[in-house]
Write a protein that holds these residues in place. Sequence first.
Motif, PDB file in Angstrom:
ATOM      1  N   ALA A   1      -7.752 -69.324 -14.179  1.00 55.65           N
ATOM      2  CA  ALA A   1      -7.633 -69.789 -12.757  1.00 55.65           C
ATOM      3  C   ALA A   1      -8.163 -71.092 -13.063  1.00 55.65           C
ATOM      4  O   ALA A   1      -7.998 -72.124 -12.104  1.00 55.65           O
ATOM      5  CB  ALA A   1      -8.977 -68.852 -12.113  1.00 55.65           C
ATOM      6  N   HIS A   2      -9.116 -71.645 -13.966  1.00 55.47           N
ATOM      7  CA  HIS A   2      -9.650 -72.993 -14.007  1.00 55.47           C
ATOM      8  C   HIS A   2      -8.561 -73.620 -14.327  1.00 55.47           C
ATOM      9  O   HIS A   2      -8.387 -75.003 -13.658  1.00 55.47           O
ATOM     10  CB  HIS A   2     -10.565 -72.890 -15.170  1.00 55.47           C
ATOM     11  CG  HIS A   2     -11.434 -74.456 -15.429  1.00 55.47           C
ATOM     12  ND1 HIS A   2     -12.075 -74.917 -14.582  1.00 55.47           N
ATOM     13  CD2 HIS A   2     -10.950 -75.175 -16.407  1.00 55.47           C
ATOM     14  CE1 HIS A   2     -12.402 -76.110 -15.116  1.00 55.47           C
ATOM     15  NE2 HIS A   2     -11.675 -76.311 -16.146  1.00 55.47           N
ATOM     16  N   LEU A   3      -7.836 -73.493 -15.276  1.00 54.76           N
ATOM     17  CA  LEU A   3      -6.482 -74.205 -15.544  1.00 54.76           C
ATOM     18  C   LEU A   3      -5.456 -74.242 -14.478  1.00 54.76           C
ATOM     19  O   LEU A   3      -4.829 -75.172 -14.364  1.00 54.76           O
ATOM     20  CB  LEU A   3      -5.705 -73.677 -16.872  1.00 54.76           C
ATOM     21  CG  LEU A   3      -6.736 -73.483 -18.140  1.00 54.76           C
ATOM     22  CD1 LEU A   3      -5.872 -72.817 -19.171  1.00 54.76           C
ATOM     23  CD2 LEU A   3      -7.098 -74.980 -18.500  1.00 54.76           C
ATOM     24  N   THR A   4      -5.420 -73.208 -13.709  1.00 56.13           N
ATOM     25  CA  THR A   4      -4.638 -73.385 -12.543  1.00 56.13           C
ATOM     26  C   THR A   4      -4.855 -74.324 -11.506  1.00 56.13           C
ATOM     27  O   THR A   4      -4.036 -74.910 -10.986  1.00 56.13           O
ATOM     28  CB  THR A   4      -4.296 -71.802 -11.967  1.00 56.13           C
ATOM     29  OG1 THR A   4      -3.852 -71.054 -12.948  1.00 56.13           O
ATOM     30  CG2 THR A   4      -3.499 -72.064 -10.793  1.00 56.13           C
TER      31      THR A   4
ATOM     32  N   LEU B   1      -2.169 -76.981 -14.101  1.00 48.96           N
ATOM     33  CA  LEU B   1      -1.519 -77.004 -15.512  1.00 48.96           C
ATOM     34  C   LEU B   1      -0.576 -75.674 -15.786  1.00 48.96           C
ATOM     35  O   LEU B   1      -0.262 -75.495 -16.927  1.00 48.96           O
ATOM     36  CB  LEU B   1      -2.456 -77.090 -16.371  1.00 48.96           C
ATOM     37  CG  LEU B   1      -3.635 -78.391 -16.136  1.00 48.96           C
ATOM     38  CD1 LEU B   1      -4.638 -78.359 -17.414  1.00 48.96           C
ATOM     39  CD2 LEU B   1      -2.844 -79.714 -16.201  1.00 48.96           C
ATOM     40  N   THR B   2      -0.798 -74.752 -14.822  1.00 49.22           N
ATOM     41  CA  THR B   2      -0.012 -73.438 -15.262  1.00 49.22           C
ATOM     42  C   THR B   2       1.295 -73.064 -14.359  1.00 49.22           C
ATOM     43  O   THR B   2       1.420 -73.825 -13.347  1.00 49.22           O
ATOM     44  CB  THR B   2      -0.915 -72.267 -15.010  1.00 49.22           C
ATOM     45  OG1 THR B   2      -1.376 -72.093 -13.740  1.00 49.22           O
ATOM     46  CG2 THR B   2      -2.331 -72.611 -16.126  1.00 49.22           C
ATOM     47  N   TYR B   3       1.847 -72.688 -15.028  1.00 50.25           N
ATOM     48  CA  TYR B   3       3.008 -71.915 -14.102  1.00 50.25           C
ATOM     49  C   TYR B   3       3.656 -70.570 -14.577  1.00 50.25           C
ATOM     50  O   TYR B   3       3.307 -70.120 -15.775  1.00 50.25           O
ATOM     51  CB  TYR B   3       4.279 -72.970 -14.141  1.00 50.25           C
ATOM     52  CG  TYR B   3       5.009 -73.202 -15.283  1.00 50.25           C
ATOM     53  CD1 TYR B   3       5.996 -72.411 -16.067  1.00 50.25           C
ATOM     54  CD2 TYR B   3       4.540 -74.200 -16.170  1.00 50.25           C
ATOM     55  CE1 TYR B   3       6.882 -72.562 -17.019  1.00 50.25           C
ATOM     56  CE2 TYR B   3       5.149 -74.494 -17.403  1.00 50.25           C
ATOM     57  CZ  TYR B   3       6.194 -73.715 -17.971  1.00 50.25           C
ATOM     58  OH  TYR B   3       6.738 -73.709 -18.990  1.00 50.25           O
TER      59      TYR B   3
ATOM     60  N   ALA C   1       5.922 -72.705  -8.953  1.00 50.00           N
ATOM     61  CA  ALA C   1       4.795 -72.662  -8.796  1.00 50.00           C
ATOM     62  C   ALA C   1       3.963 -71.269  -8.862  1.00 50.00           C
ATOM     63  O   ALA C   1       4.346 -70.289  -8.835  1.00 50.00           O
ATOM     64  CB  ALA C   1       4.635 -73.263  -7.047  1.00 50.00           C
ATOM     65  N   MET C   2       2.817 -71.490  -9.125  1.00 48.67           N
ATOM     66  CA  MET C   2       1.930 -70.422  -9.327  1.00 48.67           C
ATOM     67  C   MET C   2       1.869 -69.574  -7.935  1.00 48.67           C
ATOM     68  O   MET C   2       1.716 -68.189  -8.218  1.00 48.67           O
ATOM     69  CB  MET C   2       0.433 -70.827  -9.801  1.00 48.67           C
ATOM     70  CG  MET C   2       0.470 -71.231 -11.139  1.00 48.67           C
ATOM     71  SD  MET C   2       0.599 -69.990 -12.359  1.00 48.67           S
ATOM     72  CE  MET C   2      -0.612 -68.729 -12.106  1.00 48.67           C
TER      73      MET C   2
ATOM     74  N   LEU D   1       1.117 -72.622 -20.104  1.00 42.86           N
ATOM     75  CA  LEU D   1       0.588 -73.886 -19.918  1.00 42.86           C
ATOM     76  C   LEU D   1       1.534 -75.009 -19.826  1.00 42.86           C
ATOM     77  O   LEU D   1       2.377 -74.962 -20.914  1.00 42.86           O
ATOM     78  CB  LEU D   1      -0.488 -74.189 -21.134  1.00 42.86           C
ATOM     79  CG  LEU D   1      -1.528 -75.611 -21.215  1.00 42.86           C
ATOM     80  CD1 LEU D   1      -2.323 -75.488 -19.953  1.00 42.86           C
ATOM     81  CD2 LEU D   1      -2.047 -75.660 -22.316  1.00 42.86           C
ATOM     82  N   ASP D   2       1.750 -75.966 -18.981  1.00 44.96           N
ATOM     83  CA  ASP D   2       2.515 -77.350 -19.000  1.00 44.96           C
ATOM     84  C   ASP D   2       1.803 -78.039 -19.833  1.00 44.96           C
ATOM     85  O   ASP D   2       0.881 -78.658 -19.501  1.00 44.96           O
ATOM     86  CB  ASP D   2       2.564 -77.530 -17.560  1.00 44.96           C
ATOM     87  CG  ASP D   2       3.566 -78.835 -17.439  1.00 44.96           C
ATOM     88  OD1 ASP D   2       3.727 -79.608 -18.504  1.00 44.96           O
ATOM     89  OD2 ASP D   2       4.491 -78.669 -16.351  1.00 44.96           O
TER      90      ASP D   2
END
Length: 261
Positions: free
Chosen positions: A64-67, A71-73, A111-112, A123-124
Motif C-alpha cells: 500500500a505504501h509503494l502504491t 510505483l505499482t501496477y 492502474a491499481m 513494481l514499476d
Amino acid sequence: MLAHGMARAAGGQFLLRIEDIDQSRSRPAWEKQIYDDLHWLGLDWPLPVMRQSERLQRYSEAVAHLTEMGLTYPCRCNRADIEAAAGAPQEGVPQFGPDGRIYPGTCRHRAMSEARPEDAIRLDMRKATEAVELSSFYETGEAHAAEHPLDRDDLIETVGDIILVRRNMGGSYHLSVVVDDGDQGITHVVRGEDLFEATRIHVLLQTLLGLPVPVFHHHRLIRDAGGKRLAKRDDARSIARYREEGASPADIRAMVGLPEN
C-alpha cells in the motif's frame, strides 16, 4: 552453521524464520525437520520464531505504501504470456535477471484501480528508481567483498519490474524478506551466493520503504562431487540422511569446509 557462528562471534543473535507464504510447498513435517536438523547441528535461536504466513497484513501495508507512491501496477500475465511477449532474444540484451525472465511490461499501463483478486502486483522499476536517491550495500563475502552502489539503468535493464505480490500468496520472497528483516532489526544477512544478484532488489525496496540496509555476506554454495549445487528440487541428500548414516555434526562442518567449533 556459518550464520550462527558469525552471529555468536559478533555478540549477536541467530534468528530462524519460517518462510511459508507459499502454502502449497509447506508441510508441518518438513518444518519439524528444520527444527530437528538445526538443533542436531548445535544451533539455537530465540523464540517465538517469526512465521511469514502470519504476517500477510504487514506485507499488504508495504505494498500500500509503494502504491501510494505511484510505483505499482496489477499484472494478469502468466508465464506463457511473458514468454510469448518476450519474443526472439536480441543479441546483447539480457533475458533473465534475479527475479526470473525480465518482464516485458505488458501490463505496465494498468492502474491499481483495475486490479483483480487473481492479479499479481508488480513494481514499476523505472518509476521506483526515480522516486528515491539510490543507495549502496556493503558485502563481506569473499567473492564480492566491496561496497556495491545501485545503478538505475542496471536495475531497469537487468532486473525489470519485479513481482511484489504473487497470485494467491499475499507477498513475494523479495518483499517479505525485506519487511521481515526490517521488523526483526536484522543487521547482517548471511546466505548463498546464488542470491547475490537479488540483493539489488532488496536494497532498493529497503530504500523505498525507509528501512535500514543490513550488511550482506554471500557464501559459496555446497556442491556434490560433480560440482552441481545441492538443491531440494534435485532430491539432494538431506542432513537427516547423513545423520541416519552415522555422520556427526563435526563431519557435516568438515564436509562443507567450516572449521571445528
